[in-house]
Design a protein around this motif. Structure first.
Motif, PDB file in Angstrom:
ATOM      1  N   ARG A   1     -28.393  59.297 117.209  1.00 57.18           N
ATOM      2  CA  ARG A   1     -30.314  59.727 116.851  1.00 57.18           C
ATOM      3  C   ARG A   1     -30.760  60.429 117.187  1.00 57.18           C
ATOM      4  O   ARG A   1     -29.684  61.149 118.047  1.00 57.18           O
ATOM      5  CB  ARG A   1     -31.021  58.230 116.829  1.00 57.18           C
ATOM      6  N   MET A   2     -31.757  60.956 115.913  1.00 57.16           N
ATOM      7  CA  MET A   2     -32.242  62.423 116.985  1.00 57.16           C
ATOM      8  C   MET A   2     -33.643  62.318 115.990  1.00 57.16           C
ATOM      9  O   MET A   2     -34.195  61.120 114.845  1.00 57.16           O
ATOM     10  CB  MET A   2     -31.740  63.305 115.558  1.00 57.16           C
ATOM     11  N   ASN A   3     -35.061  62.201 116.635  1.00 59.91           N
ATOM     12  CA  ASN A   3     -36.070  62.116 115.885  1.00 59.91           C
ATOM     13  C   ASN A   3     -36.988  63.897 115.106  1.00 59.91           C
ATOM     14  O   ASN A   3     -35.792  64.276 115.027  1.00 59.91           O
ATOM     15  CB  ASN A   3     -37.227  61.394 118.072  1.00 59.91           C
ATOM     16  N   PHE A   4     -38.023  63.679 114.983  1.00 55.82           N
ATOM     17  CA  PHE A   4     -38.275  65.078 113.705  1.00 55.82           C
ATOM     18  C   PHE A   4     -38.327  66.275 114.623  1.00 55.82           C
ATOM     19  O   PHE A   4     -38.685  66.736 113.473  1.00 55.82           O
ATOM     20  CB  PHE A   4     -39.602  64.006 112.588  1.00 55.82           C
ATOM     21  N   GLU A   5     -38.831  65.444 115.371  1.00 59.33           N
ATOM     22  CA  GLU A   5     -38.747  67.254 116.758  1.00 59.33           C
ATOM     23  C   GLU A   5     -37.549  67.268 117.302  1.00 59.33           C
ATOM     24  O   GLU A   5     -37.585  68.132 118.384  1.00 59.33           O
ATOM     25  CB  GLU A   5     -40.148  66.398 117.145  1.00 59.33           C
ATOM     26  N   ASN A   6     -36.667  66.719 115.997  1.00 60.63           N
ATOM     27  CA  ASN A   6     -34.952  67.272 116.726  1.00 60.63           C
ATOM     28  C   ASN A   6     -34.836  67.220 118.728  1.00 60.63           C
ATOM     29  O   ASN A   6     -33.660  67.141 119.193  1.00 60.63           O
ATOM     30  CB  ASN A   6     -34.921  68.919 117.019  1.00 60.63           C
TER      31      ASN A   6
ATOM     32  N   ALA B   1     -37.770  67.909 103.695  1.00 60.18           N
ATOM     33  CA  ALA B   1     -37.839  67.622 105.808  1.00 60.18           C
ATOM     34  C   ALA B   1     -37.206  66.359 105.690  1.00 60.18           C
ATOM     35  O   ALA B   1     -36.460  66.346 106.268  1.00 60.18           O
ATOM     36  CB  ALA B   1     -39.149  68.184 105.772  1.00 60.18           C
ATOM     37  N   ILE B   2     -37.985  65.398 105.055  1.00 54.93           N
ATOM     38  CA  ILE B   2     -37.919  64.258 104.936  1.00 54.93           C
ATOM     39  C   ILE B   2     -35.940  63.668 104.951  1.00 54.93           C
ATOM     40  O   ILE B   2     -35.797  62.843 105.629  1.00 54.93           O
ATOM     41  CB  ILE B   2     -38.615  62.928 104.505  1.00 54.93           C
ATOM     42  N   THR B   3     -36.514  64.123 103.568  1.00 60.19           N
ATOM     43  CA  THR B   3     -34.544  63.678 103.083  1.00 60.19           C
ATOM     44  C   THR B   3     -32.972  64.701 104.608  1.00 60.19           C
ATOM     45  O   THR B   3     -32.172  63.763 104.454  1.00 60.19           O
ATOM     46  CB  THR B   3     -33.967  64.997 101.453  1.00 60.19           C
ATOM     47  N   TYR B   4     -34.062  65.643 104.395  1.00 59.93           N
ATOM     48  CA  TYR B   4     -32.508  66.354 105.702  1.00 59.93           C
ATOM     49  C   TYR B   4     -32.444  65.598 107.244  1.00 59.93           C
ATOM     50  O   TYR B   4     -31.960  65.558 107.527  1.00 59.93           O
ATOM     51  CB  TYR B   4     -32.804  67.738 105.411  1.00 59.93           C
ATOM     52  N   TYR B   5     -33.955  64.771 107.309  1.00 63.63           N
ATOM     53  CA  TYR B   5     -33.851  64.283 108.111  1.00 63.63           C
ATOM     54  C   TYR B   5     -33.054  62.737 108.367  1.00 63.63           C
ATOM     55  O   TYR B   5     -32.121  62.665 109.322  1.00 63.63           O
ATOM     56  CB  TYR B   5     -35.562  64.093 108.390  1.00 63.63           C
ATOM     57  N   ASN B   6     -33.124  61.841 107.469  1.00 65.37           N
ATOM     58  CA  ASN B   6     -32.185  61.181 107.178  1.00 65.37           C
ATOM     59  C   ASN B   6     -31.337  61.582 107.484  1.00 65.37           C
ATOM     60  O   ASN B   6     -30.037  60.556 107.563  1.00 65.37           O
ATOM     61  CB  ASN B   6     -32.770  60.468 105.324  1.00 65.37           C
ATOM     62  N   ILE B   7     -30.622  62.586 106.406  1.00 65.97           N
ATOM     63  CA  ILE B   7     -29.257  62.818 106.362  1.00 65.97           C
ATOM     64  C   ILE B   7     -28.846  63.033 107.703  1.00 65.97           C
ATOM     65  O   ILE B   7     -27.601  62.835 107.958  1.00 65.97           O
ATOM     66  CB  ILE B   7     -28.586  63.855 105.597  1.00 65.97           C
ATOM     67  N   CYS B   8     -28.988  64.233 108.872  1.00 66.01           N
ATOM     68  CA  CYS B   8     -28.943  64.398 109.806  1.00 66.01           C
ATOM     69  C   CYS B   8     -28.985  62.982 110.438  1.00 66.01           C
ATOM     70  O   CYS B   8     -27.621  62.655 111.267  1.00 66.01           O
ATOM     71  CB  CYS B   8     -30.209  65.190 110.830  1.00 66.01           C
ATOM     72  N   ASN B   9     -29.629  62.384 110.922  1.00 62.44           N
ATOM     73  CA  ASN B   9     -29.219  60.924 111.797  1.00 62.44           C
ATOM     74  C   ASN B   9     -27.499  59.882 110.887  1.00 62.44           C
ATOM     75  O   ASN B   9     -27.322  59.494 111.722  1.00 62.44           O
ATOM     76  CB  ASN B   9     -30.426  60.275 111.365  1.00 62.44           C
ATOM     77  N   GLY B  10     -27.378  60.400 109.263  1.00 64.11           N
ATOM     78  CA  GLY B  10     -26.836  59.847 109.077  1.00 64.11           C
ATOM     79  C   GLY B  10     -25.617  60.559 109.259  1.00 64.11           C
ATOM     80  O   GLY B  10     -23.951  59.458 110.101  1.00 64.11           O
ATOM     81  N   ASP B  11     -25.473  61.496 109.153  1.00 59.08           N
ATOM     82  CA  ASP B  11     -23.999  62.396 110.149  1.00 59.08           C
ATOM     83  C   ASP B  11     -23.875  62.388 111.259  1.00 59.08           C
ATOM     84  O   ASP B  11     -22.606  62.074 112.238  1.00 59.08           O
ATOM     85  CB  ASP B  11     -24.680  64.206 109.757  1.00 59.08           C
ATOM     86  N   LEU B  12     -25.387  61.812 112.358  1.00 55.65           N
ATOM     87  CA  LEU B  12     -24.886  61.455 113.542  1.00 55.65           C
ATOM     88  C   LEU B  12     -24.459  60.176 113.943  1.00 55.65           C
ATOM     89  O   LEU B  12     -23.484  59.995 114.863  1.00 55.65           O
ATOM     90  CB  LEU B  12     -26.569  61.332 114.474  1.00 55.65           C
TER      91      LEU B  12
END
Length: 266
Positions: free
Chosen positions: A167-172, A245-256
């Motif tokens: 996981r990562m948070n919104f602040e990376n 931003a929220i969409t890519y935040y969710n996608i990044c966490n899906g990738d992780l």
């Protein structure tokens, strides 16, 4: 700088209150379809596997109770050949994800029917360089990709070391569980993990770009999750960047989560 951030927040609140009062008796639904974004997906051998198309949409309904926000993201893959589709279709599956936010008359925010805490909403987000690595991966390698502090690999085209948080948070900042594995390139799960890390790197860059765009549209270098959600609820120039931003935040966490899962199987 913080004063400027506070001014922007007050403006968003004013816009939201004005919208709620105008439509107090007649609910109105606004649909915002954001232009799709396409990314090329390559194998570790440099062959084009597929085109990945991301579609984003936000729907807001303003009524006397507040503002309801529905965010929808869809990812579809178009394989470059039937052979690649047969080989990779279980790894690259079409997905659709929906989440809901609700801002009530008191500007309390709910995410999927759960009230968000001040800790979640008020944490300040600034546009900063990549975080410092805590995974301690070598950069003295011939082949490397990812974000070292979050999810990363390096190797010599034969043997690879990979490390990833889930996981990562919104602040990376990374969070959750982390794992580190070393494996031959012949291991199918190592290859899948590296393919996913390659995708994560592109999604991470898009996430940072969306935050920069939101910062510019909202006229502030420091903002919070609350600011982003209220901007989406209010509409206007910052709303599209906020949705992205929220969409890519969710996608990044899906990738992780996906990369972490592959590494667990090595």
């Amino acid at each position: 700088m913080k004063f400027k951030s506070i001014i922007s927040f007050i403006v968003l609140i004013s816009m939201l209150v004005a919208s709620s009062s105008v439509y107090a008796t007649a609910p109105i639904v606004k649909e915002n379809i954001i232009p799709s974004q396409t990314q090329e997906i390559y194998s570790q051998e440099g062959e084009l596997i597929a085109l990945r198309t991301l579609s984003m949409q936000s729907d807001t309904e303003i009524n006397k109770e507040g503002t309801a926000i529905k965010l929808t993201q869809t990812i579809q893959y178009e394989f470059s050949s039937p052979e690649f589709e047969a080989k990779y279709k279980s790894e690259y599956e079409n997905t659709s994800y929906v989440e809901h936010y609700f801002v009530n008359k008191n500007n309390e925010i709910y995410h999927d029917d759960v009230k968000m805490t001040d800790e979640e909403l008020k944490q300040e987000i600034s546009i900063t360089p990549n975080p410092t690595s805590s995974l301690k991966l070598s950069t003295l390698s011939n082949d490397t990709n990812g974000i070292p502090a979050i999810c990363h690999y390096y190797g010599d085209y034969s043997t690879y070391t990979m490390a990833c948080y889930d996981r990562m948070n919104f602040e990376n900042a990374p969070g959750g569980n982390n794992i580190k594995k070393t494996s031959s390139i012949q291991n199918v799960y190592a290859v899948r993990a590296m393919n996913t890390i390659d995708i994560f790197y592109g999604d991470y860059k898009a996430f940072q770009g969306a935050k920069v765009a939101f910062s510019s549209a909202a006229l502030t270098a420091i903002f919070t999750i609350e600011t982003v959600i209220l901007a989406i609820a209010a509409g206007g120039g910052a709303a599209i960047a906020g949705v992205t931003a929220i969409t890519y935040y969710n996608i990044c966490n899906g990738d992780l989560e996906k990369a972490y899962g592959y590494l667990k199987q090595i």
